[in-house]
Design a protein around this motif. Sequence first.
Motif, PDB file in Angstrom:
ATOM      1  N   GLY A 156       0.804  -1.215   0.000  1.00 52.85           N
ATOM      2  CA  GLY A 156       0.000   0.000   0.000  1.00 52.85           C
ATOM      3  C   GLY A 156       0.838   1.266   0.000  1.00 52.85           C
ATOM      4  N   LEU A 157       0.225   2.352   0.485  1.00 54.23           N
ATOM      5  CA  LEU A 157       0.842   3.667   0.428  1.00 54.23           C
ATOM      6  C   LEU A 157       2.126   3.729   1.250  1.00 54.23           C
ATOM      7  CD1 LEU A 157       0.826   6.621  -0.428  1.00 54.23           C
ATOM      8  CD2 LEU A 157      -0.712   7.090   1.510  1.00 54.23           C
ATOM      9  N   PHE A 158       2.138   3.124   2.440  1.00 48.04           N
ATOM     10  CA  PHE A 158       3.340   3.178   3.266  1.00 48.04           C
ATOM     11  C   PHE A 158       4.530   2.589   2.519  1.00 48.04           C
ATOM     12  CE2 PHE A 158       6.299   1.365   6.381  1.00 48.04           C
ATOM     13  CZ  PHE A 158       6.608   2.494   7.121  1.00 48.04           C
ATOM     14  N   SER A 159       4.336   1.420   1.945  1.00 46.27           N
ATOM     15  CA  SER A 159       5.432   0.788   1.198  1.00 46.27           C
ATOM     16  C   SER A 159       5.861   1.638   0.017  1.00 46.27           C
ATOM     17  CB  SER A 159       5.004  -0.603   0.722  1.00 46.27           C
ATOM     18  OG  SER A 159       4.761  -1.451   1.832  1.00 46.27           O
ATOM     19  N   GLU A 160       4.891   2.244  -0.653  1.00 47.75           N
ATOM     20  CA  GLU A 160       5.217   3.105  -1.792  1.00 47.75           C
ATOM     21  C   GLU A 160       6.061   4.302  -1.344  1.00 47.75           C
ATOM     22  OE1 GLU A 160       2.815   6.184  -4.735  1.00 47.75           O
ATOM     23  OE2 GLU A 160       1.788   4.377  -4.005  1.00 47.75           O
ATOM     24  N   LEU A 161       5.685   4.895  -0.215  1.00 44.05           N
ATOM     25  CA  LEU A 161       6.404   6.070   0.271  1.00 44.05           C
ATOM     26  C   LEU A 161       7.832   5.735   0.691  1.00 44.05           C
ATOM     27  CD1 LEU A 161       3.562   7.750   2.353  1.00 44.05           C
ATOM     28  CD2 LEU A 161       4.613   8.668   0.269  1.00 44.05           C
ATOM     29  N   ILE A 162       8.014   4.641   1.425  1.00 42.97           N
ATOM     30  CA  ILE A 162       9.360   4.353   1.928  1.00 42.97           C
ATOM     31  C   ILE A 162      10.265   3.805   0.835  1.00 42.97           C
ATOM     32  CG2 ILE A 162       8.469   3.975   4.264  1.00 42.97           C
ATOM     33  CD1 ILE A 162       8.986   0.965   3.866  1.00 42.97           C
ATOM     34  N   ARG A 163       9.678   3.339  -0.257  1.00 46.36           N
ATOM     35  CA  ARG A 163      10.495   2.856  -1.379  1.00 46.36           C
ATOM     36  C   ARG A 163      10.794   3.944  -2.401  1.00 46.36           C
ATOM     37  NH1 ARG A 163       6.962  -2.707  -1.708  1.00 46.36           N
ATOM     38  NH2 ARG A 163       7.997  -3.759   0.043  1.00 46.36           N
ATOM     39  N   THR A 164      10.276   5.134  -2.166  1.00 45.39           N
ATOM     40  CA  THR A 164      10.611   6.251  -3.039  1.00 45.39           C
ATOM     41  C   THR A 164      12.090   6.580  -2.864  1.00 45.39           C
ATOM     42  OG1 THR A 164       8.387   7.162  -2.843  1.00 45.39           O
ATOM     43  CG2 THR A 164      10.122   8.656  -3.595  1.00 45.39           C
ATOM     44  N   PRO A 165      12.881   6.555  -3.927  1.00 42.53           N
ATOM     45  CA  PRO A 165      14.329   6.756  -3.781  1.00 42.53           C
ATOM     46  C   PRO A 165      14.676   8.024  -3.012  1.00 42.53           C
ATOM     47  CG  PRO A 165      13.805   6.041  -6.017  1.00 42.53           C
ATOM     48  CD  PRO A 165      12.496   6.299  -5.323  1.00 42.53           C
ATOM     49  N   ASP A 166      15.555   7.846  -2.027  1.00 46.27           N
ATOM     50  CA  ASP A 166      16.106   8.953  -1.231  1.00 46.27           C
ATOM     51  C   ASP A 166      15.074   9.692  -0.385  1.00 46.27           C
ATOM     52  OD1 ASP A 166      18.667   8.444  -2.150  1.00 46.27           O
ATOM     53  OD2 ASP A 166      18.522   9.878  -3.798  1.00 46.27           O
ATOM     54  N   SER A 167      13.880   9.139  -0.233  1.00 54.23           N
ATOM     55  CA  SER A 167      12.884   9.823   0.602  1.00 54.23           C
ATOM     56  C   SER A 167      13.365   9.941   2.048  1.00 54.23           C
ATOM     57  CB  SER A 167      11.545   9.081   0.548  1.00 54.23           C
ATOM     58  OG  SER A 167      11.683   7.753   1.053  1.00 54.23           O
ATOM     59  N   TRP A 168      14.164   8.988   2.511  1.00 52.74           N
ATOM     60  CA  TRP A 168      14.667   9.004   3.887  1.00 52.74           C
ATOM     61  C   TRP A 168      15.618  10.168   4.149  1.00 52.74           C
ATOM     62  CZ3 TRP A 168      19.916   8.792   4.240  1.00 52.74           C
ATOM     63  CH2 TRP A 168      20.611   8.307   3.126  1.00 52.74           C
ATOM     64  N   THR A 193      21.263  -6.624   4.904  1.00 50.66           N
ATOM     65  CA  THR A 193      20.535  -6.643   3.632  1.00 50.66           C
ATOM     66  C   THR A 193      19.215  -5.900   3.715  1.00 50.66           C
ATOM     67  OG1 THR A 193      19.502  -8.768   4.193  1.00 50.66           O
ATOM     68  CG2 THR A 193      21.594  -8.851   2.990  1.00 50.66           C
ATOM     69  N   VAL A 194      18.945  -5.249   4.845  1.00 50.61           N
ATOM     70  CA  VAL A 194      17.689  -4.535   5.050  1.00 50.61           C
ATOM     71  C   VAL A 194      17.899  -3.017   4.978  1.00 50.61           C
ATOM     72  CG1 VAL A 194      15.766  -4.131   6.641  1.00 50.61           C
ATOM     73  CG2 VAL A 194      16.752  -6.429   6.415  1.00 50.61           C
ATOM     74  N   ILE A 195      18.877  -2.517   5.718  1.00 49.54           N
ATOM     75  CA  ILE A 195      19.122  -1.079   5.792  1.00 49.54           C
ATOM     76  C   ILE A 195      20.240  -0.710   4.811  1.00 49.54           C
ATOM     77  CG2 ILE A 195      19.721   0.856   7.278  1.00 49.54           C
ATOM     78  CD1 ILE A 195      17.063  -0.524   7.964  1.00 49.54           C
ATOM     79  N   PRO A 196      19.982   0.170   3.843  1.00 47.36           N
ATOM     80  CA  PRO A 196      21.035   0.579   2.914  1.00 47.36           C
ATOM     81  C   PRO A 196      22.202   1.242   3.644  1.00 47.36           C
ATOM     82  CG  PRO A 196      18.871   1.240   2.095  1.00 47.36           C
ATOM     83  CD  PRO A 196      18.674   0.779   3.508  1.00 47.36           C
ATOM     84  N   ALA A 197      23.400   1.015   3.125  1.00 48.04           N
ATOM     85  CA  ALA A 197      24.592   1.587   3.751  1.00 48.04           C
ATOM     86  C   ALA A 197      24.518   3.113   3.820  1.00 48.04           C
ATOM     87  CB  ALA A 197      25.841   1.146   2.990  1.00 48.04           C
TER      88      ALA A 197
END
Length: 263
Positions: A156-168, A193-197
């Motif tokens: 859903g929306l949460f997954s879409e938002l957190i997978r938006t490149p560089d949103s973090w 393998t979960v949190i990007p470097a």
Amino acid sequence: MLSPSTHDHFAFDHFTCDHDGERLSCVSGSAGGGPTATAVLLHGAGVGNKERLLPLLEEFVARGCRGLALDFSGHGESSGALGELSLKRRFEQAVAVIDASVPADAPLILVGFSMSGQTVADLAGHYGERAAALGLCAPAVYGAAAWPVPFGDGAGLFSELIRTPDSWRRSPALDVLRAYAGRAVLAVPGTDTVIPADVTEAVAEALATRARFTRLELPGAEHMLGLWFRDHPEDRRRFVDALLGGPDDQGRKTTGSSASVAE
């Protein structure tokens, strides 16, 4: 509602806290004595729960701290559906449990795993100077737009938002960590393998701005550091040592199973 149980050599009190229609399962412990800091341990997402954190909780209590951990709703022994949880609700649930069970003037040692890296930052911003130390274990941070959105079913929306490149990169959590001036420990697994470097390095750079900062490298570990600390008592002790150590620990980087320190 309190019920005692024994974990290894220490008796914990299990209790529940009602908040926002949910019954949250909690555990606390204390070595007794006068006023002391309370270590608040927050599990990660998915199958995370407080039970795997009990050995770490015991380590804090053995050093004279009070200890507190909870299952967020939809996890462990708490009520609720995981899909209805959100970063906002995680923050609010942690605040409810802390405010109900910790003296209002007690310093807080806030420890978060994975998704709870965001929650630790949220709590540090909320409690201000009461946050005496932060422990971030393979932490995640998220953009502000994702904070109030229910997790849903992973599509859903949460997954879409957190997978938006560089949103973090625009996460308010990073602003809080940059401003934080207390003690901070970042535990970094050798393989994650979960949190990007890039996320890990951004958190490290934020903490290095003002905090008395230690980076604890765990070369043999993977992302689930709650399980790693459960099964590796020496690293568990090193983590707690770093969080409770003296001010001369500023800027430390420790690596390996035995403490190898590079200033």
